[in-house]
Design a protein around this motif. Structure first.
Motif, mmCIF file in Angstrom:
data_model
loop_
_atom_site.group_PDB
_atom_site.id
_atom_site.type_symbol
_atom_site.label_atom_id
_atom_site.label_comp_id
_atom_site.label_asym_id
_atom_site.label_seq_id
_atom_site.Cartn_x
_atom_site.Cartn_y
_atom_site.Cartn_z
ATOM 1 N N ARG A 300 0.847 -1.184 0.000
ATOM 2 C CA ARG A 300 0.000 0.000 0.000
ATOM 3 C C ARG A 300 0.891 1.245 0.000
ATOM 4 N N ARG A 508 -13.171 -2.566 -0.239
ATOM 5 C CA ARG A 508 -12.385 -1.349 -0.403
ATOM 6 C C ARG A 508 -13.333 -0.155 -0.502
ATOM 7 N N HIS A 510 -13.658 4.076 -1.314
ATOM 8 C CA HIS A 510 -13.124 5.363 -1.758
ATOM 9 C C HIS A 510 -13.796 6.440 -0.922
ATOM 10 N N ASP A 548 -6.784 -8.398 -5.197
ATOM 11 C CA ASP A 548 -6.707 -7.065 -4.598
ATOM 12 C C ASP A 548 -7.458 -6.076 -5.471
ATOM 13 N N THR A 550 -7.999 -1.540 -5.987
ATOM 14 C CA THR A 550 -7.565 -0.190 -5.645
ATOM 15 C C THR A 550 -8.327 0.804 -6.507
ATOM 16 N N SER A 589 -1.103 -8.157 -5.149
ATOM 17 C CA SER A 589 -1.501 -6.910 -4.512
ATOM 18 C C SER A 589 -1.200 -5.752 -5.449
ATOM 19 N N SER A 591 -1.659 -1.213 -5.823
ATOM 20 C CA SER A 591 -1.937 0.043 -5.131
ATOM 21 C C SER A 591 -1.640 1.193 -6.074
#
Length: 828
Positions: A300, A508, A510, A548, A550, A589, A591
């Motif tokens: 992250r 997740r 925002h 993951d 993002t 992952s 990010s």
């Protein structure tokens, strides 16, 4: 060009890899004569070479070149970057050994073929063949002070000394250090075939040997467990041991000539410099560059600047990698349990290490006051805090309340989800038992629980807090999305919890837009609007487990990574997938930086963190929905292989100083890729288009006075060869108006002027001056030019030329502005 017609990704391009320092290959030392050093003072990256078509199997270097073997081929790099020599197709199998002796390069492959090359001419002048069944080449060495001699070792234990000039097998005349796979170390006089002394290390085969040359007769030996042993050759005894110098096998250890420094590298992705300045020959770590020794599992971006990436590896360490410079990298260390208790109980450090981190949450708002990182460890009940600024493990152990039944580790309850509030004061942690708790980060005190008695009937699989600390969102194994009030910790679902089509795997949020992204076990993605509590988007396309998610900083895009090796970008307003590409290994992952310039990813069986630049930041990109039958292309990880359109140009071998001082001597060498501006003052051309306005504004208020006569010795007549560019604005205006006359057709004069402007654009000279002349010319004659077919055709051709040059200039401007903004953000 539509997005589905491009190769690879239309949105991201590979930039570079972070956290890669060393692998199983032995390092090579190269002395820089001008700088008089071996580049170990700072252990910084001096240069990065052009990528080769495969994995490098071995290295060698002299004062000018660095040699690398890839399969059966050998490449030579100048200035540690450019490929200048290629030795191709000489070997029929993989090259695994290289040795440089002056202007001679020796290479050996797996089939027993040994070739000797003349480096300046790149010609092969000696070929030796060995039978692998009786003499399998396993080592090459050059005895010091012996010209043109190479010692060849075999896995069967035999040694042969060859003269490369005469192609003769010679008796040995020196004592050599030999490390065996049994762990024995021999100092053997090969001429007399007599062992002078022998040592034995207890931790397996000898992987490397090195002799100290600054005075003390010390020999260093490395093993597969990462340990180092130092032997005194005079007293024939073990001086000291260096346990856990590396976390894996020591690939190479080299004493620097005439210095008390030892350079080591290992398969654990670390390169270290040790100094021998203490009594008893004890080594102290002087400096190091280390990455993860096992693949990172969770990454992250930390902070709002987007310069640092926190990474949790399967090796159990938590590290921070800087996208600016490696000197800003940090290692927060390996998690461990209570050290005070372990000292009393007599446990070793290895016995108190915590399992690897599965996920974490970080917040920089109050990291200067208390711990700002909370991490969850595999199978551990309690969450641990970390301090980013001090680069240490924090002081709090966040465990379930003791009065809660079935809360301990003995009941197989472990932490599963975590999120820190935007203010940095609180952290919310979910457990496999379905409980959801809130803790104060400053004190580590438990502040309450959500739900009665649990938040979910199954394990909590995701939790997040909105930006104003008003609501908490959680998903669990029961397939429900629940909303909680942060202060009262009560339900905030007027219509009840949201039932999902499948159990969720992650959540997740925002915070700016209030959009929730939920990955489900049925491989779909769900977008929930937290204001209306409704599912607003449902994305399908992944064929493997979603690892993951993002969001982009503006909340427009959602980027997902899956075990199907794809990284997909979904456009939330249109509800379509706008970009998709495949990686060589599945991303575990991802990010996206807070300013959206870089996407970082970590991958299966890869130790690095890979940066992908966002093309939309510095260029105009038209993203269109991809069709349902779109087949993505595989994109190489940054730095892993050359681009298909990359053409590595060979250059001749020259002195390094001459190559470094080479520069462009003229504009023609740039192949007209740059544009030059005029050197005339702006007063000559800037106001040409508004010359009428300037004249009216500058009209005198009073009649002009007659100037005094000039002295007789000052010239009053202009030169015989006037130049067009030396004219002032009024004179240029007069000359342009003189191109048109009532005496006859004038198109040839107008065409001649347009050809002059086209020539200026072709040569890319005086670009701003040509624009000023052309603007005034079109203002005067645009109506007349539109009535002549020849001038219209000329204008259309000139328009195409202008659009092409301006598109190139605009792209260069955008790239420069992007780089400038990135540099300024790095300095803040």
């Amino acid at each position: 060009m539509p997005a589905h017609e491009v190769t690879g990704s239309a949105l991201f391009s590979g930039f570079r890899a972070l956290g890669l320092y060393s692998n199983h290959l032995p390092h090579v030392l190269r002395y820089h004569a001008r700088h008089r050093e071996f580049y170990v003072k700072k252990l910084g990256i001096v240069a990065v070479s052009n990528a080769l078509p495969g994995d490098i199997s071995c290295l060698a270097a002299d004062r000018m070149l660095v040699f690398a073997a890839v399969g059966p081929d050998i490449y030579a790099f100048a200035r540690n970057k450019e490929v200048v020599h290629r030795y191709l197709h000489a070997h029929s199998s993989d090259v695994h050994l290289l040795l440089v002796l002056g202007d001679t390069l020796v290479s050996a492959d797996r089939d027993g073929l040994l070739l000797v090359w003349d480096v300046p001419t790149q010609e092969e002048y000696l070929r030796l063949t060995f039978d692998p069944t009786t003499f399998d080449i396993s080592a090459l060495a050059h005895p010091s002070t012996y010209l043109n001699k190479v010692l060849v070792g075999s896995s069967q234990g035999a040694l042969q000394l060859w003269n490369l000039k005469t192609n003769k097998l010679l008796p040995a005349v020196d004592v050599m250090g030999i490390g065996l796979s049994s762990g024995r170390i021999l100092l053997h006089d090969i001429k007399a075939d007599k062992t002078l002394m022998s040592f034995t290390q207890d931790w397996g085969p000898v992987t490397t040997l090195s002799f100290r040359t600054d005075g003390p007769p010390v020999m260093a030996a490395g093993g597969p467990g990462g340990h180092m042993a130092f032997w005194d050759l005079e007293s024939r005894r073990l001086v000291t041991q260096l346990r856990n110098a590396h976390h894996s096998a020591v690939a190479e250890a080299s004493f620097l000539p005439g210095q008390q420094l030892l350079l080591t590298n290992g398969e654990d992705n670390a390169i270290k410099v040790w100094v021998f300045e203490q009594e008893g020959g004890v080594a102290r770590l002087l400096r190091s560059r280390e990455g993860h020794s096992a693949p990172p599992a969770f990454i992250r971006h930390h902070g709002n600047a987007g310069r640092d990436i926190l990474s949790a590896g399967q090796d159990g360490t938590l590290q921070s990698f800087s996208t600016i410079h490696e000197r800003f990298n940090k290692s927060l260390g390996h998690g461990s349990s209570n050290k005070k208790m372990t000292k009393k109980m007599g446990l070793t450090f290895e016995e108190i290490l915590l399992p690897p981190i599965t996920c974490f949450s970080s917040e920089s708002a109050r990291e200067g006051d208390w711990d700002g990182v909370v991490a969850l460890h595999r199978g551990e009940t309690a969450a641990r805090t970390w301090n980013y600024q001090r680069c240490t493990m924090g002081k709090h152990r966040l465990a379930p309340p003791l009065d809660r039944p079935n809360c301990g580790r003995l009941n197989n309850v472990h932490s599963t989800a975590v999120d820190i509030t935007s203010c940095g004061n609180f952290v919310v942690i979910g457990w496999s038992s379905g409980h959801l708790d809130i803790y104060n980060l400053q004190s580590g005190i438990h502040r309450g629980s959500f739900g009665d008695p649990t938040a979910h009937r199954g394990a909590v699989r995701g939790v997040c807090v909105d930006g104003l600390n008003q609501r908490v969102f959680s998903v669990g194994g029961d397939g429900l999305l629940r909303t909680w009030r942060f202060k009262t910790r009560l339900h905030d679902d007027p219509a009840g919890p949201l039932h999902l089509d499948s159990p969720p795997s992650m959540l997740r949020l925002h915070r700016d837009s209030g959009m929730l992204a939920i990955a489900l076990d049925n491989l779909s993605l769900v977008i929930v609007d937290t204001e209306t509590r409704r599912v607003v988007r449902n994305f399908l396309g992944h064929s493997g487990k979603i690892n993951d998610l993002t969001f982009s900083p503006d909340g427009r895009w959602l980027i997902s990574a899956s075990m199907d090796c794809s990284i997909r970008t979904w456009d939330l307003p249109s509800g379509c997938m706008v970009d998709c590409f495949l990686c060589e290994a599945a991303a575990v992952s991802v990010s996206l930086s807070p300013n959206g310039d870089f996407l970082s990813s970590s991958h299966v069986d890869s130790l690095g963190i890979y940066l992908w630049s966002n093309k939309s930041v510095y260029s105009l990109i038209s993203l269109r929905p991809l069709p349902s039958d779109y087949e993505p292309m595989t994109v190489s990880l940054p730095g892993s292989s050359p681009s298909h359109d990359e053409d590595v140009q060979e250059v001749g071998e020259e002195e390094e100083d001459k190559m470094a001082s080479a520069c462009w001597e003229s504009r023609e060498q740039l192949d007209r890729r740059l544009v030059t501006m005029t050197s005339l003052p702006e007063s000559r051309w800037r106001n040409l288009f508004n010359l009428d306005i300037v004249k009216r504004r500058n009209q005198p208020q009073q009649p002009p006075k007659r100037a005094a006569a000039a002295p007789f010795f000052l010239p009053t007549v202009s030169g015989l060869q006037p130049s067009f560019q030396t004219l002032g604005p009024s004179a240029v205006d007069l000359e342009l108006r003189g191109l048109s006359s009532d005496l006859g057709p004038t198109s040839q004069f107008l065409l001649a002027f347009l050809r002059m402007v086209e020539a200026m654009l072709e040569e890319r000279r005086d670009f701003d001056l040509a624009q000023a002349y052309l603007a005034l010319f079109l203002k005067m004659y645009l109506r007349q030019l539109s009535q002549d077919p020849d001038t219209v055709a000329m204008l259309l051709r000139l328009q195409g030329r202008l659009e092409t040059i301006w598109a190139e200039l605009r792209s260069s401007f955008d790239q420069s502005l992007c780089l400038l903004a990135y540099t300024k953000s790095a300095l803040l």
